[in-house]
Design a protein around this motif. Sequence first.
Motif, PDB file in Angstrom:
ATOM      1  N   LEU A  58      -3.295  32.555  -7.013  1.00  0.00           N
ATOM      2  CA  LEU A  58      -3.780  33.189  -5.798  1.00  0.00           C
ATOM      3  C   LEU A  58      -3.767  34.705  -5.981  1.00  0.00           C
ATOM      4  O   LEU A  58      -3.097  35.222  -6.877  1.00  0.00           O
ATOM      5  N   ARG A  59      -4.466  35.408  -5.113  1.00  0.00           N
ATOM      6  CA  ARG A  59      -4.517  36.868  -5.202  1.00  0.00           C
ATOM      7  C   ARG A  59      -3.420  37.485  -4.339  1.00  0.00           C
ATOM      8  O   ARG A  59      -3.200  37.076  -3.206  1.00  0.00           O
ATOM      9  N   TRP A  60      -2.751  38.487  -4.891  1.00  0.00           N
ATOM     10  CA  TRP A  60      -1.629  39.123  -4.182  1.00  0.00           C
ATOM     11  C   TRP A  60      -2.151  40.127  -3.155  1.00  0.00           C
ATOM     12  O   TRP A  60      -2.800  41.091  -3.501  1.00  0.00           O
ATOM     13  N   GLY A  61      -1.820  39.870  -1.901  1.00  0.00           N
ATOM     14  CA  GLY A  61      -2.250  40.700  -0.777  1.00  0.00           C
ATOM     15  C   GLY A  61      -2.874  39.793   0.268  1.00  0.00           C
ATOM     16  O   GLY A  61      -4.045  39.430   0.155  1.00  0.00           O
ATOM     17  N   LEU A  62      -2.099  39.391   1.273  1.00  0.00           N
ATOM     18  CA  LEU A  62      -2.535  38.345   2.193  1.00  0.00           C
ATOM     19  C   LEU A  62      -3.697  38.788   3.076  1.00  0.00           C
ATOM     20  O   LEU A  62      -3.656  39.858   3.703  1.00  0.00           O
ATOM     21  N   VAL A  63      -4.738  37.949   3.122  1.00  0.00           N
ATOM     22  CA  VAL A  63      -5.901  38.176   3.985  1.00  0.00           C
ATOM     23  C   VAL A  63      -5.876  37.111   5.080  1.00  0.00           C
ATOM     24  O   VAL A  63      -6.117  35.934   4.806  1.00  0.00           O
ATOM     25  N   PRO A  64      -5.543  37.474   6.320  1.00  0.00           N
ATOM     26  CA  PRO A  64      -5.490  36.490   7.404  1.00  0.00           C
ATOM     27  C   PRO A  64      -6.827  35.796   7.596  1.00  0.00           C
ATOM     28  O   PRO A  64      -7.897  36.387   7.395  1.00  0.00           O
ATOM     29  N   ARG A 103       2.120  35.148  11.294  1.00  0.00           N
ATOM     30  CA  ARG A 103       2.807  34.089  12.037  1.00  0.00           C
ATOM     31  C   ARG A 103       2.232  32.700  11.796  1.00  0.00           C
ATOM     32  O   ARG A 103       2.986  31.719  11.741  1.00  0.00           O
ATOM     33  N   ALA A 104       0.908  32.585  11.627  1.00  0.00           N
ATOM     34  CA  ALA A 104       0.324  31.267  11.375  1.00  0.00           C
ATOM     35  C   ALA A 104       0.754  30.746  10.000  1.00  0.00           C
ATOM     36  O   ALA A 104       1.129  29.573   9.854  1.00  0.00           O
ATOM     37  N   LEU A 116       4.175  33.631   1.568  1.00  0.00           N
ATOM     38  CA  LEU A 116       3.243  32.954   2.476  1.00  0.00           C
ATOM     39  C   LEU A 116       1.863  33.020   1.844  1.00  0.00           C
ATOM     40  O   LEU A 116       1.558  33.946   1.083  1.00  0.00           O
ATOM     41  N   TRP A 117       1.024  32.034   2.156  1.00  0.00           N
ATOM     42  CA  TRP A 117      -0.332  32.069   1.608  1.00  0.00           C
ATOM     43  C   TRP A 117      -1.354  31.815   2.708  1.00  0.00           C
ATOM     44  O   TRP A 117      -1.034  31.241   3.758  1.00  0.00           O
ATOM     45  N   GLU A 118      -2.576  32.250   2.458  1.00  0.00           N
ATOM     46  CA  GLU A 118      -3.667  32.087   3.423  1.00  0.00           C
ATOM     47  C   GLU A 118      -4.977  31.783   2.703  1.00  0.00           C
ATOM     48  O   GLU A 118      -5.121  32.063   1.512  1.00  0.00           O
ATOM     49  N   HIS A 119      -5.911  31.206   3.458  1.00  0.00           N
ATOM     50  CA  HIS A 119      -7.259  30.910   2.978  1.00  0.00           C
ATOM     51  C   HIS A 119      -8.235  31.642   3.893  1.00  0.00           C
ATOM     52  O   HIS A 119      -8.235  31.431   5.104  1.00  0.00           O
ATOM     53  N   TRP A 120      -9.075  32.501   3.294  1.00  0.00           N
ATOM     54  CA  TRP A 120     -10.049  33.279   4.073  1.00  0.00           C
ATOM     55  C   TRP A 120     -11.453  32.975   3.581  1.00  0.00           C
ATOM     56  O   TRP A 120     -11.699  32.883   2.371  1.00  0.00           O
ATOM     57  N   THR A 121     -12.396  32.819   4.508  1.00  0.00           N
ATOM     58  CA  THR A 121     -13.801  32.551   4.172  1.00  0.00           C
ATOM     59  C   THR A 121     -14.683  33.620   4.783  1.00  0.00           C
ATOM     60  O   THR A 121     -14.576  33.921   5.985  1.00  0.00           O
ATOM     61  N   TRP A 156      11.848  25.233   2.359  1.00  0.00           N
ATOM     62  CA  TRP A 156      10.902  26.338   2.535  1.00  0.00           C
ATOM     63  C   TRP A 156       9.462  25.871   2.288  1.00  0.00           C
ATOM     64  O   TRP A 156       8.546  26.267   3.015  1.00  0.00           O
ATOM     65  N   LEU A 157       9.263  25.017   1.304  1.00  0.00           N
ATOM     66  CA  LEU A 157       7.913  24.562   0.979  1.00  0.00           C
ATOM     67  C   LEU A 157       7.407  23.473   1.928  1.00  0.00           C
ATOM     68  O   LEU A 157       6.201  23.237   2.009  1.00  0.00           O
ATOM     69  N   ASP A 158       8.301  22.799   2.627  1.00  0.00           N
ATOM     70  CA  ASP A 158       7.943  21.664   3.483  1.00  0.00           C
ATOM     71  C   ASP A 158       7.159  22.144   4.703  1.00  0.00           C
ATOM     72  O   ASP A 158       7.720  22.796   5.590  1.00  0.00           O
ATOM     73  N   PRO A 159       5.856  21.857   4.796  1.00  0.00           N
ATOM     74  CA  PRO A 159       5.063  22.328   5.939  1.00  0.00           C
ATOM     75  C   PRO A 159       5.473  21.667   7.254  1.00  0.00           C
ATOM     76  O   PRO A 159       5.126  22.155   8.332  1.00  0.00           O
ATOM     77  N   GLY A 160       6.222  20.566   7.167  1.00  0.00           N
ATOM     78  CA  GLY A 160       6.676  19.894   8.368  1.00  0.00           C
ATOM     79  C   GLY A 160       7.954  20.475   8.935  1.00  0.00           C
ATOM     80  O   GLY A 160       8.337  20.147  10.069  1.00  0.00           O
ATOM     81  N   ARG A 161       8.615  21.337   8.186  1.00  0.00           N
ATOM     82  CA  ARG A 161       9.853  21.951   8.667  1.00  0.00           C
ATOM     83  C   ARG A 161       9.517  23.090   9.633  1.00  0.00           C
ATOM     84  O   ARG A 161       8.666  23.930   9.348  1.00  0.00           O
ATOM     85  N   LYS A 162      10.183  23.128  10.767  1.00  0.00           N
ATOM     86  CA  LYS A 162       9.919  24.150  11.769  1.00  0.00           C
ATOM     87  C   LYS A 162      10.335  25.518  11.236  1.00  0.00           C
ATOM     88  O   LYS A 162      11.423  25.690  10.698  1.00  0.00           O
ATOM     89  N   ALA A 163       9.439  26.471  11.406  1.00  0.00           N
ATOM     90  CA  ALA A 163       9.680  27.807  10.873  1.00  0.00           C
ATOM     91  C   ALA A 163      10.950  28.422  11.445  1.00  0.00           C
ATOM     92  O   ALA A 163      11.695  29.097  10.727  1.00  0.00           O
ATOM     93  N   GLU A 164      11.211  28.177  12.732  1.00  0.00           N
ATOM     94  CA  GLU A 164      12.392  28.797  13.327  1.00  0.00           C
ATOM     95  C   GLU A 164      13.684  28.297  12.705  1.00  0.00           C
ATOM     96  O   GLU A 164      14.715  28.972  12.739  1.00  0.00           O
TER      97      GLU A 164
END
Length: 225
Positions: A58-64, A91-92, A134-139, A179-187
């Motif tokens: 992935l590219r370093w520098g998050l694009v929401p 946050r997302a 954290l990672w993101e997908h931008w189109t 940390w990797l588990d997407p089902g785990r609540k962030a809080e």
Amino acid sequence: MCGRYVLKSTPQRLREQFGIAGPDAAHSEEWRPRYNIAPSQVAPVVRMREGQRHLDLLRWGLVPSWTKDPTIGNRLINARSETVAEKPAFRAAFKTRRCIVPADGFFEWQQQPSGKQPFYIHRKDDALLAMAGLWEHWTSPDGDSVQTFTILTTEANVWMRTLHDRMPVMLGAEQVAPWLDPGRKAEDLRGMLRPLGDGELEAYPVAKAVGNVRNDRPEVVEKLR
């Protein structure tokens, strides 16, 4: 902050430490040892896809996902752990798109009378660092897409404060799975976002050549004599 880091370990070592199961970035022509990874460059991260851990580039520098300006990623290479759950840019991703950014070490610069002196920081036992990300997908409107990541930071521990007032969030082996588990609540994960213990890292000065991103070679991590 964390603005440069090193990943020189082999793909096999990463697979073993992080339990990579699916096809991974090691098969890409872009994979090679890196000694001076810089923002906007492509680097490996560990994340969950289809229930398995994958090593992806992935590219370093998050694009929401919601932004109209992808250059915002140039300013979002780090996310402060204290505010990551509230900031619109992060946050997302913090809720369901968490990743590990593996590293052998990272660089920080200390202000000295002669100018800023770079230091290479790594674990005393030379184990890989599991930096929280954290990672993101931008189109784009034209349909082009890019996947990006950011590295979480926290206040520096007592040892680190001699070099910088911030440091990457580095997870222990038992923290990687939740940390990797997407089902785990962030809080429920906020307690992980704290400094590493004072006795775990060591640092030594390196040549100022590391300040130039084109200097991506083993010499930049050699200790100054």
